[in-house]
Design a protein around this motif. Structure first.
Motif, PDB file in Angstrom:
ATOM      1  N   GLN A  30       0.819  -1.211   0.000  1.00 32.30           N
ATOM      2  CA  GLN A  30       0.000   0.000   0.000  1.00 32.30           C
ATOM      3  C   GLN A  30       0.855   1.264   0.000  1.00 32.30           C
ATOM      4  O   GLN A  30       1.847   1.359   0.724  1.00 32.30           O
ATOM      5  CB  GLN A  30      -0.962   0.055   1.194  1.00 32.30           C
TER       6      GLN A  30
ATOM      7  N   PHE B  42      -6.693   6.823   4.330  1.00 31.19           N
ATOM      8  CA  PHE B  42      -7.612   5.743   4.689  1.00 31.19           C
ATOM      9  C   PHE B  42      -7.754   5.638   6.213  1.00 31.19           C
ATOM     10  O   PHE B  42      -8.870   5.516   6.735  1.00 31.19           O
ATOM     11  CB  PHE B  42      -7.115   4.408   4.114  1.00 31.19           C
ATOM     12  N   SER B  43      -6.652   5.688   6.915  1.00 32.28           N
ATOM     13  CA  SER B  43      -6.682   5.494   8.375  1.00 32.28           C
ATOM     14  C   SER B  43      -7.504   6.577   9.059  1.00 32.28           C
ATOM     15  O   SER B  43      -8.291   6.292   9.975  1.00 32.28           O
ATOM     16  CB  SER B  43      -5.256   5.488   8.940  1.00 32.28           C
TER      17      SER B  43
ATOM     18  N   ALA C 130     -10.030  -4.785   2.401  1.00 36.02           N
ATOM     19  CA  ALA C 130      -8.850  -4.073   1.887  1.00 36.02           C
ATOM     20  C   ALA C 130      -7.980  -4.997   1.041  1.00 36.02           C
ATOM     21  O   ALA C 130      -7.480  -4.596  -0.013  1.00 36.02           O
ATOM     22  CB  ALA C 130      -8.041  -3.502   3.057  1.00 36.02           C
TER      23      ALA C 130
ATOM     24  N   THR D 197     -15.446   0.291   4.768  1.00 42.92           N
ATOM     25  CA  THR D 197     -14.072   0.154   4.256  1.00 42.92           C
ATOM     26  C   THR D 197     -14.061   0.208   2.736  1.00 42.92           C
ATOM     27  O   THR D 197     -13.198   0.872   2.136  1.00 42.92           O
ATOM     28  CB  THR D 197     -13.469  -1.177   4.744  1.00 42.92           C
TER      29      THR D 197
ATOM     30  N   ILE E 150     -14.687   3.838   1.619  1.00 46.04           N
ATOM     31  CA  ILE E 150     -13.542   4.713   1.923  1.00 46.04           C
ATOM     32  C   ILE E 150     -12.382   4.421   0.972  1.00 46.04           C
ATOM     33  O   ILE E 150     -11.735   5.346   0.454  1.00 46.04           O
ATOM     34  CB  ILE E 150     -13.107   4.529   3.398  1.00 46.04           C
ATOM     35  N   LEU E 151     -12.105   3.161   0.717  1.00 47.69           N
ATOM     36  CA  LEU E 151     -11.002   2.831  -0.193  1.00 47.69           C
ATOM     37  C   LEU E 151     -11.275   3.367  -1.598  1.00 47.69           C
ATOM     38  O   LEU E 151     -10.362   3.862  -2.273  1.00 47.69           O
ATOM     39  CB  LEU E 151     -10.794   1.316  -0.237  1.00 47.69           C
TER      40      LEU E 151
ATOM     41  N   LEU F 159      -4.003   3.545  -4.601  1.00 53.87           N
ATOM     42  CA  LEU F 159      -3.935   2.808  -3.336  1.00 53.87           C
ATOM     43  C   LEU F 159      -2.639   2.004  -3.215  1.00 53.87           C
ATOM     44  O   LEU F 159      -2.076   1.873  -2.131  1.00 53.87           O
ATOM     45  CB  LEU F 159      -5.131   1.853  -3.218  1.00 53.87           C
TER      46      LEU F 159
ATOM     47  N   TRP G 217     -11.196   6.024   8.094  1.00 59.15           N
ATOM     48  CA  TRP G 217     -11.714   4.787   8.690  1.00 59.15           C
ATOM     49  C   TRP G 217     -11.977   4.980  10.186  1.00 59.15           C
ATOM     50  O   TRP G 217     -13.024   4.559  10.706  1.00 59.15           O
ATOM     51  CB  TRP G 217     -10.732   3.638   8.459  1.00 59.15           C
TER      52      TRP G 217
ATOM     53  N   ALA H 129      -1.888   6.911   0.663  1.00 60.22           N
ATOM     54  CA  ALA H 129      -3.235   6.323   0.679  1.00 60.22           C
ATOM     55  C   ALA H 129      -3.542   5.747   2.062  1.00 60.22           C
ATOM     56  O   ALA H 129      -4.673   5.850   2.560  1.00 60.22           O
ATOM     57  CB  ALA H 129      -3.329   5.225  -0.384  1.00 60.22           C
TER      58      ALA H 129
ATOM     59  N   SER I  17     -12.557  -5.400   7.869  1.00 61.62           N
ATOM     60  CA  SER I  17     -11.999  -4.347   7.021  1.00 61.62           C
ATOM     61  C   SER I  17     -10.728  -4.823   6.334  1.00 61.62           C
ATOM     62  O   SER I  17     -10.458  -4.466   5.176  1.00 61.62           O
ATOM     63  CB  SER I  17     -11.700  -3.103   7.860  1.00 61.62           C
TER      64      SER I  17
ATOM     65  N   VAL J 235     -10.721   7.194  -1.453  1.00 56.42           N
ATOM     66  CA  VAL J 235      -9.285   7.503  -1.385  1.00 56.42           C
ATOM     67  C   VAL J 235      -8.631   7.213  -2.730  1.00 56.42           C
ATOM     68  O   VAL J 235      -7.772   7.977  -3.208  1.00 56.42           O
ATOM     69  CB  VAL J 235      -8.607   6.691  -0.256  1.00 56.42           C
TER      70      VAL J 235
END
Lengths: 420, 48
Positions: free
Chosen positions: A124, A132-133, A180, A372, A375-376, A385, A136, A128, A176, A379
């Motif tokens: 990753q 993401f963090s 991911a 998740t 959001i991914l 990503l 999330w 990104a 999640s 992002v």
């Protein structure tokens, strides 16, 4: 309300114990990756410790524990820790300063997104990961924490039991992680040979530090220094040991050798599974929970390998499945003999508790998976990503951070590039 | 004994008895042939 010095000391010490778990997780994960990615893997945990520490005091705590709105989310009344001072909050912890409770909960919010990082390790893009963090933690963790632990949260009101985070921490992160891993895709070379852990000793050390910190996680969740904390401490240790023994034994039968990494992973699976139950079950219940954790999480890894999902460090199998088993087992083995403020489980004459637990499990799985994924995708619109192919081959330590973990004396920093 | 205790005892017995039936001689291990030792020692530069 009078502040109890013993309770306050225990909760603050527990917060420090839980804080240690996040760097410990970095070492646990760091040992499992290839040497060209160890620093980036440790950085995931270290960075999240910093990121969520700030997010939590700004708005995270308010969303998770602030005054309730429709059972779904806390309000913004406590933003920037406004109204969160030294006077105890009767809803959460009546004998300690409100800020002590806040900082204890902060450490849970910190470690949860760090757990997910094991799924997308070694591929990753750091930028990104940062975006993401933050999203999330705000849109997945904070709402689920409110549902389960917040005063007025709908699962809390329903009667679902989660002492220290089986649904909030482990199901949310484990599910999640699976999403991911599917969205990011497999690492280059996945399935063409085994990615060997670069330092098993680092992983075992990380597991031991996690075990140590977990006493704060579970026994600290009593938010008081007394009998309930003692019980949580004892069942945590027992379930962890039983899960490690079970995993090692199953892998011994299956692979013909007692795996050291398997014992370490089994211990973590036991810690995960006992987490929601630790304030509700007795020692015999914890043995069954540990046994189930070692068995079910090991089988989940075999399933994950068969369907070729590259959840790099098996976050789903250990945290998703371990958390689900623990949450369900709470509905089976909970007893008011341990915690008079809770409820009995199926084995103590209350079959309805299993339904409440299933509701909490289902809601956590669904919200974590959908949140998740969304959001991914968001992002991904702004930042790729994954790292590029060359960056992945070179390794994330160099490509993302410009620093090798193990530079040799007298050699340039790039000497390790391409060695794996 | 309540049901939880009975299940716990069974789980523990499965693990403990499992060690008796676990393989006692795992995968065959072969020692690698020792590397030949050079007769001549390499000269090593030593600073004063």
């Amino acid at each position: 309300m009078k502040i109890d010095s013993g309770d306050t000391a225990w909760v603050l010490a527990s917060a420090a114990l839980v804080m240690l778990m996040t760097p410990a997780l970095g070492f646990f994960y760091g040992g499992l990756v290839r040497r060209k990615n160890v620093l980036s893997t440790i950085m995931h945990s270290f960075f999240i410790l910093c990121l969520i520490s700030v997010q939590w005091v700004l708005w995270g705590y308010s969303l998770a524990f602030g005054p309730d709105h429709f059972g779904l989310i806390g309000g913004l009344d406590w933003i920037g820790l406004n109204n969160v001072g030294f006077t105890p909050n009767a809803d959460y912890a009546p004998t300690i300063p409100h800020q002590a409770y806040m900082v204890f909960q902060m450490m849970f919010a910190v470690i949860t997104p760090a757990l997910i990082s094991g799924a997308f390790a070694e591929r990753q893009r750091f930028k990104a990961f940062v975006l993401f963090s933050l999203l999330w933690a705000t849109f997945v963790y904070d709402p689920i924490a409110h549902w389960v632990w917040g005063a007025g949260g709908w699962l809390h009101t329903l009667g679902a039991l989660d002492f220290a985070g089986g649904t909030v921490v482990h199901i949310s992160s484990g599910v999640s992680a699976l999403v991911a891993a599917l969205v990011l895709g497999r690492r280059i070379g996945f399935g063409q040979g085994k990615f060997e852990p670069h330092d098993a000793t680092m992983t075992v050390l990380g597991a031991c530090l996690l075990w140590f910190g977990w006493f704060g996680f579970n026994a600290g969740s009593a938010v008081a220094a007394g009998g309930l904390a003692t019980s949580a401490f004892v069942v945590t240790n027992t379930a962890t040991a039983m899960a490690a023994l079970t995993w090692m034994t199953v892998s011994w039968w299956h692979k013909r050798q007692p795996s050291v990494l398997g014992a370490a992973a089994g211990a973590v699976a036991g810690l995960v599974a006992i987490t929601p139950a630790s304030g509700f079950v007795n020692v015999m219940g914890s043995i069954v929970i540990g046994f189930g954790a070692g068995l079910f999480c090991y089988l989940a890894i075999q399933l994950r390998e068969r369907i070729h999902v590259d959840d790099a460090l098996d976050v789903w199998a250990v945290h998703g499945i371990g958390g689900t088993w623990g949450a369900l087992a709470t509905g089976l083995f909970a007893t008011v003999a341990i915690n008079s403020t809770a409820a009995n489980g199926l084995f103590y004459g209350n079959p309805k508790q299993v339904l409440f637990q299933l509701a909490a499990i289902g809601a956590s799985w669904a919200w974590a998976a959908i949140g998740t994924f969304v959001i991914l995708k968001i992002v991904g619109v702004f930042v790729p990503l994954r790292v590029g192919e060359d960056e992945e081959l070179v390794g994330l330590d160099i490509s993302q951070h410009g620093e090798p973990a193990y530079a040799k004396d007298g050699e340039p920093a790039y000497a390790n590039v391409g060695s794996l | 004994m309540d049901a939880t205790t009975v299940i716990a005892v069974i789980c523990s017995a499965v693990v403990f008895v499992g060690w008796l039936v676990a393989p006692s001689s795992p995968k065959a291990v072969r020692l690698a042939a020792p590397a030949p030792v050079s007769e001549e020692r390499q000269r090593v530069a030593v600073s004063a």
